[in-house]
Design an enzyme around this catalytic site. Structure first.
Site, PDB file in Angstrom:
ATOM      1  N   CYS A 188       0.924  -1.081  -0.049  1.00 50.79           N
ATOM      2  CA  CYS A 188       0.046  -0.101   0.238  1.00 50.79           C
ATOM      3  C   CYS A 188       0.859   1.263  -0.048  1.00 50.79           C
ATOM      4  O   CYS A 188       1.255   1.778   1.116  1.00 50.79           O
ATOM      5  CB  CYS A 188      -0.873  -0.049   1.282  1.00 50.79           C
ATOM      6  SG  CYS A 188      -2.079   1.371   1.349  1.00 50.79           S
ATOM      7  N   CYS A 244      -0.609   4.005   1.820  1.00 48.87           N
ATOM      8  CA  CYS A 244      -0.364   4.067   3.458  1.00 48.87           C
ATOM      9  C   CYS A 244       1.171   4.237   3.946  1.00 48.87           C
ATOM     10  O   CYS A 244       1.177   4.986   4.837  1.00 48.87           O
ATOM     11  CB  CYS A 244      -0.801   2.639   3.895  1.00 48.87           C
ATOM     12  SG  CYS A 244      -2.075   1.940   3.299  1.00 48.87           S
ATOM     13  N   ASP A 245       1.924   3.523   3.122  1.00 44.01           N
ATOM     14  CA  ASP A 245       3.370   3.638   3.670  1.00 44.01           C
ATOM     15  C   ASP A 245       4.327   4.546   2.887  1.00 44.01           C
ATOM     16  O   ASP A 245       5.561   4.843   3.340  1.00 44.01           O
ATOM     17  CB  ASP A 245       3.884   2.166   3.541  1.00 44.01           C
ATOM     18  CG  ASP A 245       2.904   1.220   4.550  1.00 44.01           C
ATOM     19  OD1 ASP A 245       2.220   1.732   5.582  1.00 44.01           O
ATOM     20  OD2 ASP A 245       2.961   0.022   4.038  1.00 44.01           O
TER      21      ASP A 245
END
Ligand code: NAP
Length: 317
Positions: free
Chosen positions: A138, A141-142
């Protein structure tokens, strides 16, 4: 336990817990099943993420598992009964619905499904060792984490996710390699154009990733050209999978309407599924946004839809 529960929630990610908090506060005494099999571990995809920096309310960021623990505590505070058991079978054809887990059988007037989706992985030899140490499924997200800043990063895939994530990563990376197994992207034209126009992205065609290398963190990927079979190691500081998701809907096959990819279909602007009294929220019905905060938002919608549905039928007492 009551003969017939008012609402049973299957799934314990942000969508499921938000649905639990709302239905519990509406005095519907929800039961939640948090399973192991479909999503890997209870708590959903956040359990395999490190730092979450884009969930509002946490200005300094929070670790994914810690965020899920706060969700769970809040569900318990309002007396949600949580069973850590896999649901193995549901019967949605007869009312009340039946939910069978490894330990018990529960009858329910309404059901909220929040079983999520699982990001596909390549299962490379070095993957287990280096997961979360420069590997992620992701980018949104990261990608902004310090470990990825000013590094060359590799994204695998050729769909909208791969294009979107490559473009997103150029904000932080020194360079992004988009590695695709064919000579054409599957992504929509507009997403492709963004990739081709971006000077920081280089597409590596007809190539698969054979392994991820590094001692403590990712330092390279081993690539294989599928036309020539030639292999080479490409130095990089991160590897992102964007090879699609599998919605966790096996339990509901043949009972709820799904799209061609297996996502539950909900009626527009609602969480209503094809069976009245069954509501779906979070990634199990969302292949577009897939964020913790959008999942939580749709969990709230499912709870409100469910509450109204039960009230209209005199089933909320
Ligand atoms: P996808 O469209 O299924 O694309 C997956 C990509 O990964 C494909 O290019 C596929 O290659 C590749 N792939 C799959 N398995 C692989 C493997 N084992 N090794 C190497 N490559 C592999 O998945 P997605 O991009 O996540 O998109 C899913 C859905 O969500 C689509 O409907 C998409 O339009 C939608 N979506 C929309 C947005 C948006 O609107 N903003 C953003 C993201 C996703 P092949 O092409 O060779 O099959």
């Amino acid at each position: 336990m009551a003969d017939v529960e008012r609402v049973v929630i299957i799934g314990s990610g942000p969508a499921g817990h938000t649905a639990a908090i709302y239905t519990a506060r509406a005095n519907l005494a929800p039961i939640m099943f948090e399973g192991f099999s479909a999503g890997g571990i209870p708590g959903g995809q956040l359990m395999t993420t490190t730092e979450v920096e884009n969930y509002p309310g946490f200005p300094d960021g929070i670790q994914g598992p810690e965020l899920m623990e706060t969700f769970r505590k809040q569900s318990l505070r309002f007396d949600t009964r949580i069973f850590t058991e896999d649901v193995t079978k549901v019967d949605l054809n007869t009312k009340p619905f039946t939910v069978v887990s490894s330990e018990r059988t529960v009858k329910a007037s309404a059901l909220i499904i929040s079983t999520g989706a699982t990001a596909k992985r390549l299962n490379l030899p070095g993957e287990q060792r280096l997961w979360n140490k420069g590997m992620s499924a992701c980018a949104v997200c990261d990608g902004a984490l310090p470990i990825f800043r000013n590094k060359a990063l590799v994204v695998v895939g050729g769909g909208d996710s791969a294009c979107e994530e490559s473009t997103f990563l150029t904000k932080f990376a020194s360079k992004v390699y988009l590695v695709h197994r064919r000579d054409q992207l599957r992504a929509s034209k507009i997403m492709q154009e963004r990739v081709f126009k971006n000077p920081k992205i280089e597409v590596i065609w007809n190539t698969v990733v054979e392994d991820v290398l590094g001692n403590d963190v990712v330092s390279a990927v081993r690539l294989k050209d599928v036309k020539t079979n030639a292999t080479r190691d490409l130095p990089c500081g991160g590897l992102f999978y964007a090879i699609g998701f599998t919605p966790n809907t096996d339990l509901f096959k043949g009972q709820l309407q799904m799209d061609g990819l297996g996502y539950l279909i909900t009626k527009p602007d609602s969480t209503l599924t094809s069976v009245p009294g069954v509501f779906a929220c979070g990634d199990v019905q969302d292949k577009k946004y897939r964020q913790a905060v959008t999942a939580a938002g749709s969990g709230c919608m499912a709870a409100l839809d469910c509450e109204r549905w039960l009230l209209d039928r005199g089933l909320s007492d």
